[in-house]
Design a protein around this motif. Structure first.
Motif, PDB file in Angstrom:
ATOM      1  N   ALA A 112     -51.352  20.895  16.688  1.00 28.36           N
ATOM      2  CA  ALA A 112     -50.888  21.306  17.641  1.00 28.36           C
ATOM      3  C   ALA A 112     -51.504  22.732  18.198  1.00 28.36           C
ATOM      4  O   ALA A 112     -51.838  23.049  19.503  1.00 28.36           O
ATOM      5  N   ALA A 113     -52.122  23.345  17.227  1.00 27.66           N
ATOM      6  CA  ALA A 113     -53.316  24.521  17.673  1.00 27.66           C
ATOM      7  C   ALA A 113     -54.477  24.194  17.958  1.00 27.66           C
ATOM      8  O   ALA A 113     -55.069  24.989  18.453  1.00 27.66           O
ATOM      9  N   LEU A 114     -54.797  22.945  17.923  1.00 29.21           N
ATOM     10  CA  LEU A 114     -56.015  22.534  18.735  1.00 29.21           C
ATOM     11  C   LEU A 114     -56.195  22.697  20.350  1.00 29.21           C
ATOM     12  O   LEU A 114     -57.454  22.962  20.572  1.00 29.21           O
ATOM     13  N   VAL A 115     -55.148  22.716  20.643  1.00 30.47           N
ATOM     14  CA  VAL A 115     -55.165  23.067  22.195  1.00 30.47           C
ATOM     15  C   VAL A 115     -53.968  24.154  22.589  1.00 30.47           C
ATOM     16  O   VAL A 115     -53.061  24.334  21.600  1.00 30.47           O
ATOM     17  N   SER A 116     -54.077  24.743  23.645  1.00 31.72           N
ATOM     18  CA  SER A 116     -53.242  25.761  23.849  1.00 31.72           C
ATOM     19  C   SER A 116     -52.161  25.156  24.799  1.00 31.72           C
ATOM     20  O   SER A 116     -52.385  24.556  25.988  1.00 31.72           O
ATOM     21  N   ILE A 117     -50.950  24.907  24.515  1.00 32.71           N
ATOM     22  CA  ILE A 117     -49.658  24.180  25.224  1.00 32.71           C
ATOM     23  C   ILE A 117     -48.894  25.226  25.749  1.00 32.71           C
ATOM     24  O   ILE A 117     -48.375  26.254  25.030  1.00 32.71           O
ATOM     25  N   LYS A 118     -49.111  25.525  27.046  1.00 37.96           N
ATOM     26  CA  LYS A 118     -48.387  26.363  27.841  1.00 37.96           C
ATOM     27  C   LYS A 118     -47.025  25.823  28.167  1.00 37.96           C
ATOM     28  O   LYS A 118     -46.579  24.706  27.987  1.00 37.96           O
ATOM     29  N   PRO A 119     -45.936  26.862  28.011  1.00 40.94           N
ATOM     30  CA  PRO A 119     -44.658  26.529  28.326  1.00 40.94           C
ATOM     31  C   PRO A 119     -44.330  25.427  29.544  1.00 40.94           C
ATOM     32  O   PRO A 119     -44.800  25.924  30.538  1.00 40.94           O
ATOM     33  N   GLY A 120     -43.560  24.729  29.197  1.00 40.23           N
ATOM     34  CA  GLY A 120     -43.418  23.547  30.558  1.00 40.23           C
ATOM     35  C   GLY A 120     -44.328  22.554  30.657  1.00 40.23           C
ATOM     36  O   GLY A 120     -44.167  21.540  31.371  1.00 40.23           O
ATOM     37  N   GLN A 121     -45.464  22.693  29.825  1.00 41.23           N
ATOM     38  CA  GLN A 121     -46.312  21.380  29.821  1.00 41.23           C
ATOM     39  C   GLN A 121     -46.007  20.127  29.310  1.00 41.23           C
ATOM     40  O   GLN A 121     -45.301  20.197  28.240  1.00 41.23           O
ATOM     41  N   ARG A 122     -46.175  19.015  29.842  1.00 34.02           N
ATOM     42  CA  ARG A 122     -45.699  17.712  29.209  1.00 34.02           C
ATOM     43  C   ARG A 122     -46.685  17.202  28.309  1.00 34.02           C
ATOM     44  O   ARG A 122     -47.947  17.067  28.888  1.00 34.02           O
ATOM     45  N   VAL A 123     -46.285  16.844  27.108  1.00 34.88           N
ATOM     46  CA  VAL A 123     -47.433  16.522  26.239  1.00 34.88           C
ATOM     47  C   VAL A 123     -46.908  15.165  25.652  1.00 34.88           C
ATOM     48  O   VAL A 123     -45.995  14.763  25.055  1.00 34.88           O
ATOM     49  N   GLY A 124     -47.758  14.075  26.125  1.00 33.59           N
ATOM     50  CA  GLY A 124     -47.559  12.847  25.690  1.00 33.59           C
ATOM     51  C   GLY A 124     -47.790  12.526  24.321  1.00 33.59           C
ATOM     52  O   GLY A 124     -49.018  12.997  23.983  1.00 33.59           O
ATOM     53  N   LEU A 125     -47.094  12.173  23.406  1.00 38.01           N
ATOM     54  CA  LEU A 125     -47.316  11.796  21.955  1.00 38.01           C
ATOM     55  C   LEU A 125     -47.394  10.598  21.851  1.00 38.01           C
ATOM     56  O   LEU A 125     -46.313  10.026  21.783  1.00 38.01           O
ATOM     57  N   ILE A 126     -48.322   9.651  21.541  1.00 39.78           N
ATOM     58  CA  ILE A 126     -48.648   8.492  21.240  1.00 39.78           C
ATOM     59  C   ILE A 126     -48.645   8.092  19.844  1.00 39.78           C
ATOM     60  O   ILE A 126     -49.630   8.412  19.417  1.00 39.78           O
ATOM     61  N   GLY A 127     -47.583   7.889  19.278  1.00 36.50           N
ATOM     62  CA  GLY A 127     -47.447   7.765  17.900  1.00 36.50           C
ATOM     63  C   GLY A 127     -46.796   8.879  17.468  1.00 36.50           C
ATOM     64  O   GLY A 127     -47.263   9.787  17.243  1.00 36.50           O
ATOM     65  N   VAL A 128     -45.399   8.597  17.093  1.00 36.97           N
ATOM     66  CA  VAL A 128     -44.445   9.728  16.597  1.00 36.97           C
ATOM     67  C   VAL A 128     -44.448   9.932  15.288  1.00 36.97           C
ATOM     68  O   VAL A 128     -44.429   9.517  14.365  1.00 36.97           O
ATOM     69  N   VAL A 129     -44.641  11.497  15.002  1.00 35.41           N
ATOM     70  CA  VAL A 129     -44.615  11.999  13.869  1.00 35.41           C
ATOM     71  C   VAL A 129     -43.857  13.289  13.973  1.00 35.41           C
ATOM     72  O   VAL A 129     -43.985  14.157  14.658  1.00 35.41           O
ATOM     73  N   ASN A 130     -42.703  13.425  13.386  1.00 41.54           N
ATOM     74  CA  ASN A 130     -41.404  14.222  13.481  1.00 41.54           C
ATOM     75  C   ASN A 130     -41.865  15.835  13.521  1.00 41.54           C
ATOM     76  O   ASN A 130     -41.531  16.506  14.496  1.00 41.54           O
ATOM     77  N   PRO A 131     -42.631  16.071  12.362  1.00 40.66           N
ATOM     78  CA  PRO A 131     -43.015  17.428  12.362  1.00 40.66           C
ATOM     79  C   PRO A 131     -43.962  17.915  13.725  1.00 40.66           C
ATOM     80  O   PRO A 131     -43.876  19.188  13.992  1.00 40.66           O
ATOM     81  N   LEU A 132     -44.664  16.982  14.249  1.00 38.90           N
ATOM     82  CA  LEU A 132     -45.274  17.223  15.241  1.00 38.90           C
ATOM     83  C   LEU A 132     -44.702  17.296  16.529  1.00 38.90           C
ATOM     84  O   LEU A 132     -44.964  18.314  17.483  1.00 38.90           O
ATOM     85  N   VAL A 133     -43.755  16.475  16.647  1.00 38.97           N
ATOM     86  CA  VAL A 133     -42.627  16.677  17.818  1.00 38.97           C
ATOM     87  C   VAL A 133     -42.303  18.407  17.490  1.00 38.97           C
ATOM     88  O   VAL A 133     -42.078  19.013  18.857  1.00 38.97           O
ATOM     89  N   ASP A 134     -41.715  18.759  16.523  1.00 38.83           N
ATOM     90  CA  ASP A 134     -41.260  19.962  16.398  1.00 38.83           C
ATOM     91  C   ASP A 134     -42.536  21.126  16.818  1.00 38.83           C
ATOM     92  O   ASP A 134     -42.052  22.086  17.374  1.00 38.83           O
ATOM     93  N   ALA A 135     -43.496  20.921  16.359  1.00 42.56           N
ATOM     94  CA  ALA A 135     -44.664  21.725  16.490  1.00 42.56           C
ATOM     95  C   ALA A 135     -44.833  21.983  18.041  1.00 42.56           C
ATOM     96  O   ALA A 135     -45.264  23.128  18.514  1.00 42.56           O
ATOM     97  N   ILE A 136     -44.994  20.866  18.792  1.00 46.37           N
ATOM     98  CA  ILE A 136     -44.953  20.773  20.326  1.00 46.37           C
ATOM     99  C   ILE A 136     -43.892  21.750  20.860  1.00 46.37           C
ATOM    100  O   ILE A 136     -44.098  22.659  21.815  1.00 46.37           O
ATOM    101  N   THR A 137     -42.593  21.454  20.492  1.00 45.65           N
ATOM    102  CA  THR A 137     -41.512  22.057  20.980  1.00 45.65           C
ATOM    103  C   THR A 137     -41.511  23.606  20.937  1.00 45.65           C
ATOM    104  O   THR A 137     -41.285  24.395  21.650  1.00 45.65           O
ATOM    105  N   ARG A 138     -41.970  23.992  19.735  1.00 46.82           N
ATOM    106  CA  ARG A 138     -42.014  25.409  19.326  1.00 46.82           C
ATOM    107  C   ARG A 138     -43.219  25.972  20.215  1.00 46.82           C
ATOM    108  O   ARG A 138     -43.021  27.351  20.417  1.00 46.82           O
ATOM    109  N   SER A 139     -44.132  25.409  20.788  1.00 46.37           N
ATOM    110  CA  SER A 139     -45.289  25.936  21.512  1.00 46.37           C
ATOM    111  C   SER A 139     -44.650  25.940  22.971  1.00 46.37           C
ATOM    112  O   SER A 139     -45.560  26.638  23.773  1.00 46.37           O
TER     113      SER A 139
END
Length: 244
Positions: A112-139
């Motif tokens: 998740a830290a490889l890119v800067s995710i701004k609040p409200g940005q839509r992040v497509g996750l192709i292949g679900v890994v639950n800890p990564l879902v949480d990392a995107i949400t926290r960002s």
């Protein structure tokens, strides 16, 4: 160059306190000092395939009619001749010793830290890994998950099976390397190029292949060569790449 070792691995993971069981199947080939790996669907290959591949030349396997065999062979070859530890573009990031959840969270936070995710940005996750879902949400991002083998994420998000609407509406895409083995990577790559959106790939499958696309549709890669973090409790490294 020849394959000196071949393995077909069936592995399941279920973290304490969760209902989701991850079932993974891998074809792993060794070429010299390196491994190549391809995560596959359960019925994609016969589990007895490994003995027939051991001893084969890489050249022959690169034209094998089975896509996962070609991916594993190319990954092994590129990891042998262009190892991540010797790349000037790769930043080694050690994962801490510990139980699988500890190591998975550290890995997914790095992705998740490889890119800067701004609040409200839509992040497509192709292949679900639950800890990564949480990392995107926290960002602050809005996770748009897609997976063939899951209906809802652990946090309750509905998981889509069709990635096409996500590819057209997401502000950025995070995909797993398994998109190489199921044939969807080309479509994801073309959408990222056409729309000019960042594509970030977490690559256990194709850890040596995906970095070749840096700057040509792929913005960043978290590459994890075999043996993967889930097979060890000791410190291991992932390699972070960013396009120049």
């Amino acid at each position: 160059m020849h394959v000196v070792g071949a393995s077909w691995i069936s592995q399941s993971t279920r973290f304490p306190g969760t209902r989701q069981t991850y079932r993974n199947y891998y074809l792993v080939l060794r070429v010299g000092a390196a491994f190549g790996a391809c995560c596959i669907e359960r019925d994609a290959l016969d589990p007895t395939i490994a003995p027939a591949l051991a001893g084969s030349s890489v050249a022959d396997l690169l034209v094998d009619p089975r896509l996962p065999v070609r991916i594993a062979a190319l990954d092994a070859y590129l990891n042998a001749v262009r190892p991540a530890r010797e790349s000037a573009l790769a930043q080694a990031m050690p994962l801490p010793a510990g139980a699988p959840p500890v190591r998975a969270v550290a890995r997914d936070n790095a992705i998740a830290a490889l890119v800067s995710i701004k609040p409200g940005q839509r992040v497509g996750l192709i292949g679900v890994v639950n800890p990564l879902v949480d990392a995107i949400t926290r960002s602050g991002g809005i996770c748009l998950p897609c997976d063939f083998n899951m209906e809802r994420t652990q946090s309750g998000l509905e998981v889509a099976r069709d990635m096409l609407p996500i590819l057209e509406t997401a502000d950025m895409i995070i995909a797993t390397g398994m998109t190489l083995s199921n044939g969807s990577f080309d479509q994801i790559l073309m959408a990222a190029r056409r729309r000019g959106i960042p594509l970030i790939v977490y690559a256990q499958t194709g850890s040596g292949i995906i970095p070749r696309f840096l700057g040509d549709g792929v913005a960043a890669v978290c590459a994890e060569p075999f043996p993967f973090s889930q097979f060890s409790a000791d410190p291991t490294s992932v390699y972070l790449y960013r396009a120049p």
